[in-house]
Design a protein around this motif. Sequence first.
Motif, PDB file in Angstrom:
ATOM      1  N   ALA B 182      92.806  90.849  36.402  1.00 11.27           N
ATOM      2  CA  ALA B 182      94.174  91.378  36.465  1.00 11.27           C
ATOM      3  C   ALA B 182      94.085  92.892  36.628  1.00 11.27           C
ATOM      4  N   PRO B 183      95.183  93.507  36.979  1.00 10.32           N
ATOM      5  CA  PRO B 183      95.207  94.974  36.976  1.00 10.32           C
ATOM      6  C   PRO B 183      95.014  95.482  35.547  1.00 10.32           C
ATOM      7  N   PRO B 184      94.826  96.783  35.376  1.00 13.55           N
ATOM      8  CA  PRO B 184      94.700  97.306  34.016  1.00 13.55           C
ATOM      9  C   PRO B 184      95.952  96.967  33.211  1.00 13.55           C
ATOM     10  N   TYR B 185      95.742  96.485  31.987  1.00 13.51           N
ATOM     11  CA  TYR B 185      96.891  96.085  31.183  1.00 13.51           C
ATOM     12  C   TYR B 185      96.717  96.538  29.747  1.00 13.51           C
ATOM     13  N   PHE B 186      97.830  96.667  29.081  1.00 12.78           N
ATOM     14  CA  PHE B 186      97.826  96.917  27.640  1.00 12.78           C
ATOM     15  C   PHE B 186      98.979  96.141  27.021  1.00 12.78           C
ATOM     16  N   ILE B 187      98.639  95.317  26.046  1.00 12.53           N
ATOM     17  CA  ILE B 187      99.643  94.561  25.309  1.00 12.53           C
ATOM     18  C   ILE B 187      99.668  95.099  23.884  1.00 12.53           C
ATOM     19  N   TYR B 217     103.103  99.795  26.745  1.00 14.17           N
ATOM     20  CA  TYR B 217     102.744  98.546  27.415  1.00 14.17           C
ATOM     21  C   TYR B 217     102.400  98.873  28.853  1.00 14.17           C
ATOM     22  N   LEU B 218     101.546  98.072  29.414  1.00 16.94           N
ATOM     23  CA  LEU B 218     101.194  98.204  30.829  1.00 16.94           C
ATOM     24  C   LEU B 218     100.948  96.789  31.334  1.00 16.94           C
ATOM     25  N   ASP B 219     101.895  96.281  32.094  1.00 18.68           N
ATOM     26  CA  ASP B 219     101.795  94.897  32.556  1.00 18.68           C
ATOM     27  C   ASP B 219     102.734  94.687  33.738  1.00 18.68           C
ATOM     28  N   GLY B 220     103.087  93.429  33.966  1.00 13.73           N
ATOM     29  CA  GLY B 220     103.921  93.111  35.120  1.00 13.73           C
ATOM     30  C   GLY B 220     105.286  93.759  35.091  1.00 13.73           C
ATOM     31  N   GLN B 221     105.684  94.247  33.930  1.00 15.79           N
ATOM     32  CA  GLN B 221     107.012  94.849  33.841  1.00 15.79           C
ATOM     33  C   GLN B 221     107.040  96.320  34.258  1.00 15.79           C
ATOM     34  N   TRP B 223     104.020  97.846  36.091  1.00 16.32           N
ATOM     35  CA  TRP B 223     102.979  98.177  37.066  1.00 16.32           C
ATOM     36  C   TRP B 223     103.560  98.766  38.349  1.00 16.32           C
ATOM     37  N   ALA B 224     104.746  98.294  38.712  1.00 16.69           N
ATOM     38  CA  ALA B 224     105.283  98.656  40.031  1.00 16.69           C
ATOM     39  C   ALA B 224     106.293  99.796  39.970  1.00 16.69           C
TER      40      ALA B 224
END
Lengths: 343, 311
Positions: B182-187, B217-221, B223-224
């Motif tokens: 996945a792209p870089p993420y943080f939950i 947070y860094l995710d699908g919400q 990233w763009a």
Amino acid sequence: MQLTRHSRGQTLPLWSLGIGLALVIAFAAVQYGQVLRWQIRAQNAADAAAAGALSVQTQQWNEQLAMVYAASVEEYRLEELLQGMMLAANNDTRCQAMPQQPGSQYSGCVGAFVALSTAYKAALARYTADVQLVSRTSQYTFANAENDANAIIADFQTHCGSSSGGDCAFSYTVTNISPRSNGLNDVEMSGNVWAINDGLPGTPKLDYTPAQIEIVTCAKVPPIVPSFLGFTPPTFTAVGRAAATSAMVEQEWLDPGVIVNPATGLAFQPPATYATGGQVESDGKDWFTVNYGGNPAKAYASADAFTVAFQADEFTAVTGWWSTIPIKPYMGTLSDSQYACKS
Amino acid sequence: MTRSRGAALPETAVILGVTLTLIFGTVELGLIGLTQLSSDGGAFIAAHTAVFGGDADAAVTQRFPNLAGHTTAISVAANQPDVTDDPVWGNAANASSLTNPNDRHGGVQIVRPTHQQATISNSSQGLDFNSFLSFANAQVGSSAIEGSMMVSNKSLDVYSYTLNSSASLNDQISYFSDDGNAPPYFIGFKEGLTCTSVAADQGCTNIGMRAFSSAEYLDGQNWAQPNDGIGSNGVYYAMLLHQHVYANIANELDGIATQIQQGFTSTHLDPSTDACMQAWLSWEIAIPNSTGWDWTAYPLNPLGGAGGSCS
């Protein structure tokens, strides 16, 4: 007797033929070994260059994620302190009997409020610094990654032969840097679930897309066998091709309120009490202590999932660390004009 | 003269025998050497090809056709990676929290290089004149190892393996077929008991179990988001917003302290009247104790009302 006389004269041509043949075979073997050695050397040079080229992108992401984690811990603390202050500022029964707090001349809820507000301001200062650092570390674009990768490969060439350089025998060419977007999974989080791969494709913008790079190393190698009798062994070309991509090589899910830090022997984020002597809830909740908690999760291997019953305070972080891993060269057949070759 | 003439035949025979032996020996050594070199290169190619899932046999025979004509065996074996020393995930103090499937508090999955070991053995590469003279059964062999980057302890160790256990090292999958590709993420997942309303001199008047919409947070919400950083339309804009709200609340605290020293005659930090506390409360999401796996059921709201008048 005629035959015998002629036989004596045949030893010289036989020796000459034998020695010549042996020399040809020996030279061929040495030359063949030379070709193989250079091909392997070229491949190793390309592998090393590809592995290092994307290191700036991965390090930038590591710094960014580390700072986001630090800020996240601090915001959780602010959140918990704020709730304690809500109770104390309105004379909640849970703080009315509290003794005088260290460093304060007040007891009861006033003393608790003063202690908590002091801690809140300190946490806010740390959080503000963390936010600024996140801002600073999150400005890295894909164009930056491209430029840095090209610069690293150029440095490999410039500083060849040193500990920070490549193999001086080769020309290094970046034949491609591009986003590796195919196959990326989505990550989502809500109030009750976090999912790494929810079945949808991950759709980051370019700046958060892992890069991939392909490198060619090339050298034109003179023959090890000298020219003789008008015959000049041909120069051969040693070519190495390697590719690499940024990847999250270690992914961690951490309950910092539970997992022990080996450096301290305590949890990474042990409970921090900012006002003592308050009334504790039946489930153990102390409104004047920041408890990172952590509810026990149950692992369901068959479902590839964990479940948690939310019963107590919890702070969970899930993230990871980036590095580069080798991938198969992906640029297909290359023409000679697409890469430089050192003569 | 007579004696000399008479010695020519045996001399020639001896010389010829020695010469031919040297010639054939040299040729034989050369051929074996060439095969050994090919074998060495072939093992390197085979291991390199196997790492990327290619056909090692085809790669070797394409590049070293001289090997293909002999009795050549090419084998590739994936052996366990080296163990990973990890002071946290391998620490005995954390063993129960990481390996008890009913009481998990964390997990780690690691990309480690599985050893792709290619071995080439070749048993027939010398000269062969049938029964007269044969060196056809000389043996050469080569081996090479390349690292194949595979994920062990997949899905954050959902199998609750002990780090470096044989089970974890044997059960590996490709990074590119793993969930974590996945792209870089943080939950940052946060929940707990929360006070949501207060009254003067009564303290907290409502408590509930809530999830907290952290700004980190860094995710699908996000990233763009069009911009990087914390600015407007930035990936981390929520962090700037939250910092503003917390800072504005901090500005209230000294005044509150002064007032409550005189008595608890009015409410403070009241989400129903304080714009900054309203902004904070808008980030809180009520959740039941047990919720199922639908990640769309309780969407987080880290931007809330964008801070309202508190931002």
